[in-house]
Design a protein around this motif. Structure first.
Motif, PDB file in Angstrom:
ATOM      1  N   VAL A 186       0.867  -1.175   0.000  1.00 14.89           N
ATOM      2  CA  VAL A 186       0.000   0.000   0.000  1.00 14.89           C
ATOM      3  C   VAL A 186       0.905   1.226   0.000  1.00 14.89           C
ATOM      4  N   GLY A 187       0.951   1.935  -1.119  1.00 12.45           N
ATOM      5  CA  GLY A 187       1.925   3.017  -1.244  1.00 12.45           C
ATOM      6  C   GLY A 187       3.330   2.432  -1.208  1.00 12.45           C
ATOM      7  N   GLU A 188       4.130   2.868  -0.237  1.00 14.20           N
ATOM      8  CA  GLU A 188       5.487   2.346  -0.066  1.00 14.20           C
ATOM      9  C   GLU A 188       5.561   1.326   1.063  1.00 14.20           C
ATOM     10  N   THR A 189       4.428   0.975   1.608  1.00 14.62           N
ATOM     11  CA  THR A 189       4.391   0.115   2.785  1.00 14.62           C
ATOM     12  C   THR A 189       3.878  -1.283   2.407  1.00 14.62           C
ATOM     13  N   THR A 190       4.627  -2.302   2.794  1.00 15.18           N
ATOM     14  CA  THR A 190       4.217  -3.682   2.554  1.00 15.18           C
ATOM     15  C   THR A 190       3.692  -4.286   3.851  1.00 15.18           C
ATOM     16  N   VAL A 191       2.571  -4.952   3.775  1.00  8.91           N
ATOM     17  CA  VAL A 191       1.955  -5.524   4.962  1.00  8.91           C
ATOM     18  C   VAL A 191       1.574  -6.971   4.689  1.00  8.91           C
ATOM     19  N   VAL A 192       1.814  -7.821   5.684  1.00  2.00           N
ATOM     20  CA  VAL A 192       1.378  -9.214   5.684  1.00  2.00           C
ATOM     21  C   VAL A 192       0.592  -9.409   6.966  1.00  2.00           C
ATOM     22  N   SER A 193      -0.604  -9.944   6.856  1.00  2.00           N
ATOM     23  CA  SER A 193      -1.432 -10.042   8.055  1.00  2.00           C
ATOM     24  C   SER A 193      -2.427 -11.185   7.945  1.00  2.00           C
ATOM     25  N   ARG A 194      -2.718 -11.754   9.101  1.00  2.00           N
ATOM     26  CA  ARG A 194      -3.824 -12.705   9.179  1.00  2.00           C
ATOM     27  C   ARG A 194      -5.162 -11.997   9.024  1.00  2.00           C
ATOM     28  N   GLU A 195      -5.169 -10.686   9.205  1.00  2.00           N
ATOM     29  CA  GLU A 195      -6.395  -9.912   9.164  1.00  2.00           C
ATOM     30  C   GLU A 195      -6.475  -9.098   7.880  1.00  2.00           C
ATOM     31  N   LEU A 196      -7.424  -9.432   7.013  1.00  2.00           N
ATOM     32  CA  LEU A 196      -7.674  -8.598   5.847  1.00  2.00           C
ATOM     33  C   LEU A 196      -8.065  -7.190   6.280  1.00  2.00           C
ATOM     34  N   LYS A 197      -8.691  -7.083   7.417  1.00  2.00           N
ATOM     35  CA  LYS A 197      -9.109  -5.767   7.906  1.00  2.00           C
ATOM     36  C   LYS A 197      -7.909  -4.875   8.193  1.00  2.00           C
ATOM     37  N   VAL A 198      -6.794  -5.451   8.632  1.00  2.00           N
ATOM     38  CA  VAL A 198      -5.589  -4.654   8.880  1.00  2.00           C
ATOM     39  C   VAL A 198      -5.144  -3.963   7.587  1.00  2.00           C
ATOM     40  N   ILE A 199      -5.138  -4.712   6.485  1.00  2.00           N
ATOM     41  CA  ILE A 199      -4.710  -4.141   5.208  1.00  2.00           C
ATOM     42  C   ILE A 199      -5.667  -3.049   4.753  1.00  2.00           C
ATOM     43  N   ARG A 200      -6.943  -3.286   4.891  1.00  3.77           N
ATOM     44  CA  ARG A 200      -7.916  -2.280   4.461  1.00  3.77           C
ATOM     45  C   ARG A 200      -7.866  -1.040   5.357  1.00  3.77           C
ATOM     46  N   GLU A 201      -7.653  -1.267   6.635  1.00  6.11           N
ATOM     47  CA  GLU A 201      -7.557  -0.133   7.552  1.00  6.11           C
ATOM     48  C   GLU A 201      -6.279   0.672   7.286  1.00  6.11           C
ATOM     49  N   LEU A 202      -5.177  -0.015   7.007  1.00 11.87           N
ATOM     50  CA  LEU A 202      -3.931   0.675   6.665  1.00 11.87           C
ATOM     51  C   LEU A 202      -4.116   1.515   5.408  1.00 11.87           C
ATOM     52  N   ALA A 203      -4.742   0.939   4.395  1.00 12.58           N
ATOM     53  CA  ALA A 203      -4.977   1.674   3.155  1.00 12.58           C
ATOM     54  C   ALA A 203      -5.843   2.905   3.401  1.00 12.58           C
ATOM     55  N   ARG A 204      -6.843   2.752   4.225  1.00 13.37           N
ATOM     56  CA  ARG A 204      -7.723   3.889   4.512  1.00 13.37           C
ATOM     57  C   ARG A 204      -6.964   5.018   5.193  1.00 13.37           C
ATOM     58  N   ARG A 205      -6.078   4.638   6.122  1.00 10.09           N
ATOM     59  CA  ARG A 205      -5.327   5.669   6.859  1.00 10.09           C
ATOM     60  C   ARG A 205      -4.252   6.317   5.992  1.00 10.09           C
ATOM     61  N   LEU A 206      -3.786   5.592   4.960  1.00  7.96           N
ATOM     62  CA  LEU A 206      -2.823   6.170   4.021  1.00  7.96           C
ATOM     63  C   LEU A 206      -3.523   6.821   2.831  1.00  7.96           C
ATOM     64  N   ASP A 207      -4.846   6.879   2.890  1.00  7.54           N
ATOM     65  CA  ASP A 207      -5.663   7.494   1.847  1.00  7.54           C
ATOM     66  C   ASP A 207      -5.449   6.820   0.488  1.00  7.54           C
ATOM     67  N   VAL A 208      -5.352   5.493   0.530  1.00  2.88           N
ATOM     68  CA  VAL A 208      -5.215   4.692  -0.687  1.00  2.88           C
ATOM     69  C   VAL A 208      -6.485   3.879  -0.858  1.00  2.88           C
ATOM     70  N   ASN A 209      -7.071   3.947  -2.035  1.00  2.00           N
ATOM     71  CA  ASN A 209      -8.308   3.231  -2.295  1.00  2.00           C
ATOM     72  C   ASN A 209      -7.997   1.837  -2.834  1.00  2.00           C
ATOM     73  N   LEU A 210      -8.396   0.813  -2.102  1.00  2.00           N
ATOM     74  CA  LEU A 210      -8.250  -0.551  -2.582  1.00  2.00           C
ATOM     75  C   LEU A 210      -9.432  -0.870  -3.495  1.00  2.00           C
ATOM     76  N   GLU A 211      -9.177  -0.901  -4.788  1.00  2.00           N
ATOM     77  CA  GLU A 211     -10.239  -1.155  -5.754  1.00  2.00           C
ATOM     78  C   GLU A 211     -10.689  -2.613  -5.677  1.00  2.00           C
ATOM     79  N   ALA A 212     -11.967  -2.824  -5.926  1.00  2.00           N
ATOM     80  CA  ALA A 212     -12.470  -4.194  -6.014  1.00  2.00           C
ATOM     81  C   ALA A 212     -11.883  -4.867  -7.250  1.00  2.00           C
ATOM     82  N   ASP A 213     -11.574  -6.146  -7.109  1.00  2.00           N
ATOM     83  CA  ASP A 213     -11.053  -6.949  -8.209  1.00  2.00           C
ATOM     84  C   ASP A 213     -12.240  -7.564  -8.954  1.00  2.00           C
ATOM     85  N   ARG A 214     -12.485  -7.089 -10.169  1.00  2.00           N
ATOM     86  CA  ARG A 214     -13.685  -7.511 -10.896  1.00  2.00           C
ATOM     87  C   ARG A 214     -13.707  -9.018 -11.143  1.00  2.00           C
TER      88      ARG A 214
END
Length: 596
Positions: free
Chosen positions: A133-161
């Motif tokens: 996410v941006g310049e930050t790499t994250v590995v987590s058991r929690e998908l919510k951690v990644i989405r929350e990190l993206a939200r706080r870095l103002d990065v929109n995680l687009e849905a994968d069609r």
């Protein structure tokens, strides 16, 4: 999900503690920091009994989540793996993971180089996500951690069609894909170099060797029984008490019979929705527990607004909210065992290891196999999926073929078996079992590596017609095998069962007819009282949160809602789950209003 989170280059994010606080789902949860500096962060969240251990050595810090079964020398075993990882000795690491029975995730941080690696077991039993996410790499058991990190870095995680399309089609996306672009699952049996993103495949499943074909059914059953009891004993040894989630089927029956041989710290638990508290499943489960003289408890569960909301909040779209009653069951079992460490044991994997996984119809080409997979396993019709997501049917079909082509088997029937294990088992059912771990640890002896691979080495002809399973279950309990199999209303030793099984298998050549018969028998079109609320909720999302560029077409969703009677309760709940996951950010932070 309780468990480990690692963030490389965390300097862009100054709110890691707040992110971890977002995945402390109730007052039992605590967050823990293991490594914290400008280059990396390693920590975990969980309740007191959740298994995460930290090992410190001169060269490294290792965080180990889960269990190794059948070894008392856990720290020494982890040290071996960490040393192989740091030294780049992948062949030794392959041998290490090949001999390991466990549900685990291992993270190793090298203090000297600052490098970070993540290793998982051969079945990927603890679903784990990674993203940059941006310049930050994250590995987590929690998908919510990644989405929350993206939200706080103002990065929109687009849905994968395509991920959304596959999930609508099968209930799960394929391979490492998720519902979100750039967010992937860690493949089973793999080593991830977090800095480079490189993945080393340490274990590759293959299911067409059948090394046990020269052995008789009796010889194979004796060996399988020995390995199964060993798997039960090894898992029982790490828990204060074992609670078997007992249904009316065969897999959980085999589990409770197996544990009955190896431990006296055993009970069984069965759940049902309030309207079905005297249904077939409950009646059969009660009889099995009585036959084995095992303590048995019944739990009446529901899909309350709170549990529906919990499923969304916990799993971020990776579990259908339809199974909120299963989360309620885990919660009730955990509440009854607060005074010690209990382990909830399921029959997961039994539907893969012992039955005949041969494609239910004859196929001569890979194209025919892909068609069979879609016909047999699809959830929403592929034309409906295509209309909703705008991806042409041929592209969805091509994505399935791409996965099938990646499997190593040369036999088409065994490629079908590989799909069932790798996609349906690991990508869907593992996530369902993982849901339980929000409240207490869950495992299954069927995914014990010695047992599973021994079972998969038995030839399909020994498994046909439930013959291998019948002999296996008889060896575990000659009494329990004579009790009705709830799905067929007959014991698997009876002529009635064999006749019904034959008819069911015959329908495999006629998938549309088979689906219609199964729907009729299961009451597919019987609507639950909350269905209209689900339809209203989908309507609200369509009205307020979908735009013209949304992955799910606003117009086509409106057409579906006009004919909602054509769809089952669980289909509508899956659609609602995906919409809430991708339509807006409400799924990231617990909703203040019920979703229904």
């Amino acid at each position: 999900m309780p468990g480990i989170t690692a963030i490389e280059n965390p300097r862009e994010c100054t709110s890691i503690d707040e992110i971890l606080r977002a995945v402390c789902f109730d007052d039992r949860y605590r967050r823990h920091e293991i490594v914290g500096d400008t280059d990396m962060f390693v920590g975990y969240t969980g309740y007191e009994s959740y298994p995460v251990d930290v090992f410190e050595a001169d060269e490294y810090t290792a965080a180990f989540e889960g269990y190794l079964y059948g070894t008392d020398a856990v720290e020494e075993t982890i040290d071996d793996a960490a040393t192989y990882i740091i030294d780049g000795e992948h062949e030794k690491l392959r041998q290490w993971i090949d001999g390991r029975d466990g549900d685990f995730l291992l993270l190793v941080a090298d203090r000297t180089s600052g490098k970070l690696w993540v290793l998982n077991d051969v079945f990927g039993r603890l679903p784990t996500y990674r993203a940059t996410v941006g310049e930050t790499t994250v590995v987590s058991r929690e998908l919510k951690v990644i989405r929350e990190l993206a939200r706080r870095l103002d990065v929109n995680l687009e849905a994968d069609r395509l991920g959304v399309s596959q999930t609508l089609l099968f209930r799960y996306s394929l391979g490492t894909r998720t519902l979100f672009e750039g967010v992937e699952r860690l493949p089973p049996g793999s080593l991830l170099d977090v800095e480079t993103g490189a993945i080393t495949a340490l274990y590759k499943h293959r299911f067409d060797w059948f090394e046990n074909r020269s052995h008789s059914t009796g010889e194979n059953v004796r060996r399988l029984t020995e390995l199964f009891l060993e798997a039960c004993a090894n898992r029982a040894s790490v828990a204060d008490e074992t609670v078997v989630a007992l249904s009316g089927g065969l897999d959980s029956r085999a589990v409770v019979a197996g544990y009955d041989h190896v431990t006296d710290r055993l009970s069984a638990a069965t759940s049902a929705m309030k309207a079905n508290d005297e249904g077939k499943e409950v009646t059969v489960a009660r009889k099995v527990a009585k036959a084995l003289d095992t303590d048995w408890n019944f739990y009446s569960v529901e899909r309350s607004d709170r549990h529906l909301d919990d499923v969304l909040d916990f799993t971020q779209g990776m579990n259908n909210v339809w199974i909120a009653n299963g989360l309620h069951f885990a919660e009730l079992v955990a509440d009854d065992h607060t005074h010690h460490t209990a382990m909830l044991v399921t029959g997961d994997g039994g539907d893969k290891a012992i039955p005949d996984l041969t494609c239910p119809r004859s196929v001569a080409t890979t194209g025919e196999l892909v068609t069979a997979i879609i016909d047999e396993l699809s959830y929403f019709p592929i034309d409906t999926v295509s209309e909703l997501t705008g991806i042409p049917e041929r592209e969805i079909v091509a994505s399935v073929r791409e996965r099938v082509d990646s499997y190593p088997e040369t036999n088409l029937d065994q490629k079908y078996a590989h799909f069932l294990v790798r996609e349906r088992g690991i990508n869907w059912l593992n996530h369902g079992e993982d849901r339980t771990r929000y409240h207490l640890w869950s495992t299954t002896p069927f995914y014990s590596t010695p047992f599973f691979f021994e079972a998969m080495a038995c030839p399909p002809k020994q498994k046909r017609g439930t013959s291998l399973y019948r002999e296996f279950l008889t060896g575990l309990s000659s009494t329990a095998v004579e009790i009705d199999y709830a799905d067929f209303d007959a014991p698997i030793t009876s002529f009635e069962y064999r006749a019904k099984r034959y008819a069911y298998n015959w329908l495999g050549d006629y998938p549309k007819l088979k689906n219609g018969v199964v729907a009729l028998l299961k009451g597919r079109n019987n609507r639950s009282p909350g269905t209209r609320d689900v339809v209203r909720s989908i309507t609200d999302v369509n009205k307020d949160h979908l735009g013209k560029d949304s992955v799910i077409s606003k117009r086509q969703l409106g057409h579906l809602l006009n004919d909602d009677e054509e769809y089952s309760d669980d289909q509508l709940h899956l659609l609602l789950t995906i919409l809430h996951a991708i339509a807006d950010d409400r799924v990231v932070t617990r909703t203040t209003e019920p979703i229904l």
